[in-house]
Design a protein around this motif. Structure first.
Motif, PDB file in Angstrom:
ATOM      1  N   LEU A 151       2.206-111.352 -90.923  1.00  0.00           N
ATOM      2  CA  LEU A 151       1.352-111.489 -90.319  1.00  0.00           C
ATOM      3  C   LEU A 151       1.937-111.732 -88.575  1.00  0.00           C
ATOM      4  CD1 LEU A 151      -0.089-114.821 -92.304  1.00  0.00           C
ATOM      5  CD2 LEU A 151      -0.797-112.577 -91.891  1.00  0.00           C
ATOM      6  N   GLY A 152       1.226-110.716 -87.724  1.00  0.00           N
ATOM      7  CA  GLY A 152       2.278-110.764 -86.080  1.00  0.00           C
ATOM      8  C   GLY A 152       3.553-110.194 -86.164  1.00  0.00           C
ATOM      9  N   CYS A 153       3.945-109.201 -87.262  1.00  0.00           N
ATOM     10  CA  CYS A 153       5.116-108.973 -86.606  1.00  0.00           C
ATOM     11  C   CYS A 153       4.906-108.206 -85.821  1.00  0.00           C
ATOM     12  CB  CYS A 153       5.813-108.351 -87.992  1.00  0.00           C
ATOM     13  SG  CYS A 153       5.994-110.587 -89.043  1.00  0.00           S
ATOM     14  N   SER A 154       6.301-107.299 -85.213  1.00  0.00           N
ATOM     15  CA  SER A 154       6.516-105.933 -84.931  1.00  0.00           C
ATOM     16  C   SER A 154       7.429-105.042 -85.480  1.00  0.00           C
ATOM     17  CB  SER A 154       7.339-106.107 -83.122  1.00  0.00           C
ATOM     18  OG  SER A 154       6.419-107.157 -82.703  1.00  0.00           O
ATOM     19  N   PHE A 155       7.066-104.065 -85.507  1.00  0.00           N
ATOM     20  CA  PHE A 155       7.536-102.903 -86.208  1.00  0.00           C
ATOM     21  C   PHE A 155       8.142-101.573 -85.104  1.00  0.00           C
ATOM     22  CE2 PHE A 155       5.527-105.162 -89.188  1.00  0.00           C
ATOM     23  CZ  PHE A 155       6.371-105.375 -90.272  1.00  0.00           C
ATOM     24  N   HIS A 156       8.705-100.905 -85.593  1.00  0.00           N
ATOM     25  CA  HIS A 156       9.246 -99.459 -85.319  1.00  0.00           C
ATOM     26  C   HIS A 156       7.908 -98.274 -85.336  1.00  0.00           C
ATOM     27  CE1 HIS A 156      11.183 -95.538 -84.656  1.00  0.00           C
ATOM     28  NE2 HIS A 156      11.560 -96.000 -83.581  1.00  0.00           N
ATOM     29  N   PRO A 157       7.794 -97.843 -85.048  1.00  0.00           N
ATOM     30  CA  PRO A 157       6.510 -96.914 -85.464  1.00  0.00           C
ATOM     31  C   PRO A 157       6.649 -95.989 -86.480  1.00  0.00           C
ATOM     32  CG  PRO A 157       6.741 -96.490 -83.259  1.00  0.00           C
ATOM     33  CD  PRO A 157       7.264 -97.850 -83.655  1.00  0.00           C
ATOM     34  N   ALA A 158       7.760 -95.572 -87.214  1.00  0.00           N
ATOM     35  CA  ALA A 158       8.112 -94.857 -88.212  1.00  0.00           C
ATOM     36  C   ALA A 158       7.899 -95.985 -90.061  1.00  0.00           C
ATOM     37  CB  ALA A 158       9.649 -94.061 -88.018  1.00  0.00           C
ATOM     38  N   ASP A 159       8.657 -97.420 -89.135  1.00  0.00           N
ATOM     39  CA  ASP A 159       8.944 -98.327 -90.566  1.00  0.00           C
ATOM     40  C   ASP A 159       7.432 -98.623 -90.544  1.00  0.00           C
ATOM     41  OD1 ASP A 159      11.406 -98.368 -90.256  1.00  0.00           O
ATOM     42  OD2 ASP A 159      12.081 -99.500 -89.092  1.00  0.00           O
ATOM     43  N   LYS A 160       6.469 -99.017 -89.387  1.00  0.00           N
ATOM     44  CA  LYS A 160       5.287 -99.843 -89.514  1.00  0.00           C
ATOM     45  C   LYS A 160       4.609 -98.443 -90.703  1.00  0.00           C
ATOM     46  CE  LYS A 160       1.164-101.748 -87.291  1.00  0.00           C
ATOM     47  NZ  LYS A 160       0.783-100.949 -86.430  1.00  0.00           N
ATOM     48  N   SER A 161       4.344 -97.012 -90.151  1.00  0.00           N
ATOM     49  CA  SER A 161       3.764 -96.128 -91.037  1.00  0.00           C
ATOM     50  C   SER A 161       3.860 -96.241 -92.731  1.00  0.00           C
ATOM     51  CB  SER A 161       4.032 -94.663 -90.336  1.00  0.00           C
ATOM     52  OG  SER A 161       3.402 -93.539 -91.345  1.00  0.00           O
ATOM     53  N   TYR A 162       5.349 -96.092 -92.892  1.00  0.00           N
ATOM     54  CA  TYR A 162       5.970 -96.628 -94.119  1.00  0.00           C
ATOM     55  C   TYR A 162       5.503 -97.798 -95.123  1.00  0.00           C
ATOM     56  CZ  TYR A 162       8.697 -96.976 -98.487  1.00  0.00           C
ATOM     57  OH  TYR A 162       9.650 -96.745 -99.185  1.00  0.00           O
ATOM     58  N   LEU A 163       5.824 -98.943 -93.779  1.00  0.00           N
ATOM     59  CA  LEU A 163       5.169 -99.894 -94.892  1.00  0.00           C
ATOM     60  C   LEU A 163       3.742 -99.769 -95.353  1.00  0.00           C
ATOM     61  CD1 LEU A 163       6.708-102.885 -92.610  1.00  0.00           C
ATOM     62  CD2 LEU A 163       7.434-102.788 -95.335  1.00  0.00           C
ATOM     63  N   LEU A 164       2.913-100.132 -93.766  1.00  0.00           N
ATOM     64  CA  LEU A 164       1.445 -98.934 -94.346  1.00  0.00           C
ATOM     65  C   LEU A 164       0.783 -98.655 -95.618  1.00  0.00           C
ATOM     66  CD1 LEU A 164       0.217 -98.306 -90.792  1.00  0.00           C
ATOM     67  CD2 LEU A 164      -0.653-100.971 -92.807  1.00  0.00           C
ATOM     68  N   ASP A 165       2.373 -97.156 -95.888  1.00  0.00           N
ATOM     69  CA  ASP A 165       2.082 -96.406 -96.961  1.00  0.00           C
ATOM     70  C   ASP A 165       2.478 -96.989 -98.614  1.00  0.00           C
ATOM     71  OD1 ASP A 165       1.059 -93.867 -95.584  1.00  0.00           O
ATOM     72  OD2 ASP A 165       3.346 -93.101 -95.199  1.00  0.00           O
ATOM     73  N   GLN A 166       3.306 -98.029 -98.417  1.00  0.00           N
ATOM     74  CA  GLN A 166       3.300 -98.564-100.108  1.00  0.00           C
ATOM     75  C   GLN A 166       2.857-100.096 -99.949  1.00  0.00           C
ATOM     76  OE1 GLN A 166       5.901 -97.840-101.052  1.00  0.00           O
ATOM     77  NE2 GLN A 166       6.168 -96.096 -99.707  1.00  0.00           N
ATOM     78  N   ASP A 167       1.645-100.021 -99.509  1.00  0.00           N
ATOM     79  CA  ASP A 167       0.460-100.380 -99.513  1.00  0.00           C
ATOM     80  C   ASP A 167       0.869-102.224 -99.103  1.00  0.00           C
ATOM     81  OD1 ASP A 167      -1.444 -98.661-100.682  1.00  0.00           O
ATOM     82  OD2 ASP A 167      -0.663 -99.535-102.265  1.00  0.00           O
TER      83      ASP A 167
END
Length: 378
Positions: free
Chosen positions: A56-72
């Motif tokens: 909730l309301g966290c910030s990520f490096h773009p590559a990390d965010k993409s990976y997290l979304l890929d992991q559902d």
């Protein structure tokens, strides 16, 4: 760095540092992390179980965010366009809410949030409604953390709710009696909880603030405040600030106000403020956590509503315990409004019948509450 870390369907916890969280929780399965900036921290997310993880309301490096979304993993984006922070990790303070206040021209954060909220009060767009609910959910979490809610429904902080008229002036005898009552109860280890506004609510937090001070000090403060007795007076807040400046060290108390009813600034004597956008959640919460008793000073429609809400909670044992209901003001509650005789009649034969008490004496209130702890609902 203090972070908020919660487990779905489990207790709210705080983990002190970001790195220790990741190090000791290689699985974030069914966990929620709130308001953390991960963008400049190296974390090998591939080593962490992210099933049903929520950010909730966290910030990520773009590559990390993409990976997290890929992991559902579920990511609620950080919001910067609102005057309030939906992903709060703590309760408010009066200093935060009153930042920018000036009696000539109020530019406080409290007023800014209220004016923004009024645009959407009756029919908010879906995103605004969602952010409001997330904000109030965050306040729920922070409040549970503060009062230490236990599995059986009791709280480690022994909360006493105080209800009464918001328009009661500082010169009113019941303002003084409520302050004296709150002072006595705080000195006995209870935590005063009010609706956070002016009038009786301010008197409650004021009394809690001056616990363990001489009675003469409270008397002096009451005289200071009477310079601006009504919350509509220009110097109402200014006089409260003078008191804080003269006596900067006070005891803890809790306020649970709302932006819903209108702009009445939160009083300055509560150390912790759980301010909600939704009044219905706020109203129910204030009564629900006051398991060690609720004190009702004279008030109008709002106070009467709270009386019967509390009676219904006791009637059904909604929160696993039955609690004292104390009425301060014999003439008002027994004769003028006849609410006390009505409740005695309605409660006859019920387990909370003996938890009703009527008096004009702050000391007797304290004694009654001490002698009548919460009763488990079988």
């Amino acid at each position: 760095m203090s972070i908020s870390f919660s487990k779905h369907n489990s207790s709210f916890r705080k983990i002190e540092t970001l790195l220790s969280t990741i190090e000791h929780h290689s699985s974030l399965k069914n966990c929620t992390i709130q308001s953390i900036d991960f963008s400049n921290v190296h974390i090998d997310w591939h080593q962490i179980d992210l099933e049903n993880a929520v950010f909730l309301g966290c910030s990520f490096h773009p590559a990390d965010k993409s990976y997290l979304l890929d992991q559902d993993a579920i990511i609620f984006p950080k919001v910067t366009s609102l005057p309030y922070q939906p992903y709060r990790t703590r309760l408010y303070t009066w200093q935060e809410l009153m930042d920018g206040y000036n009696p000539e021209f109020d530019q406080s954060k409290d007023l800014e949030i209220y004016e923004y909220f009024t645009q959407y009060k009756l029919n908010p767009p879906i995103n605004e409604a969602l952010y409001q609910r997330i904000h109030d959910h965050a306040i729920d979490n922070a409040l549970r953390d503060y009062i230490v809610l236990q599995d059986n429904g009791l709280t480690k902080k022994r909360c006493i709710g105080v209800m009464g008229g918001h328009s009661t002036p500082r010169t009113d005898p019941f303002y003084r009696k409520v302050a004296q009552t709150a002072k006595l109860l705080t000195e006995q280890g209870y935590t005063i909880a009010s609706g956070g506004g002016p009038g009786i609510m301010e008197a409650a937090n004021l009394g809690g603030y001056f616990a363990f001070q001489p009675d003469s000090t409270l008397g002096e403060v009451l005289e200071m405040l009477q310079v601006a007795p009504r919350y509509t007076d220009r110097d109402y807040i200014v006089q409260a600030q003078y008191v804080i400046e003269k006596y900067p060290q006070g005891q803890e108390s809790l306020a649970i106000p709302t932006w819903y009813y209108g702009h009445a600034p939160s009083n300055l004597y509560a150390s912790h403020i759980a301010k909600y956008i939704s009044n219905s959640i706020r109203e129910d919460t204030l009564l629900a956590i006051s398991l060690y008793g609720v004190i009702f000073a004279p008030g109008s429609a709002g106070t009467i509503q709270e009386i019967f809400m509390d009676a219904a909670q006791n009637h059904y044992g909604s929160f696993n315990f039955l609690s004292p209901m104390v009425f301060l003001g014999k003439e008002w509650y027994e004769i003028e409004s006849m609410i006390y005789p009505l409740l005695k009649k309605l409660s006859y034969g019920k387990r909370y019948h003996d938890l009703l008490f009527l008096t004009d004496d702050p000391k007797r209130i304290t004694q009654f509450i001490q002698n009548h702890p919460p009763v488990p609902n079988p």
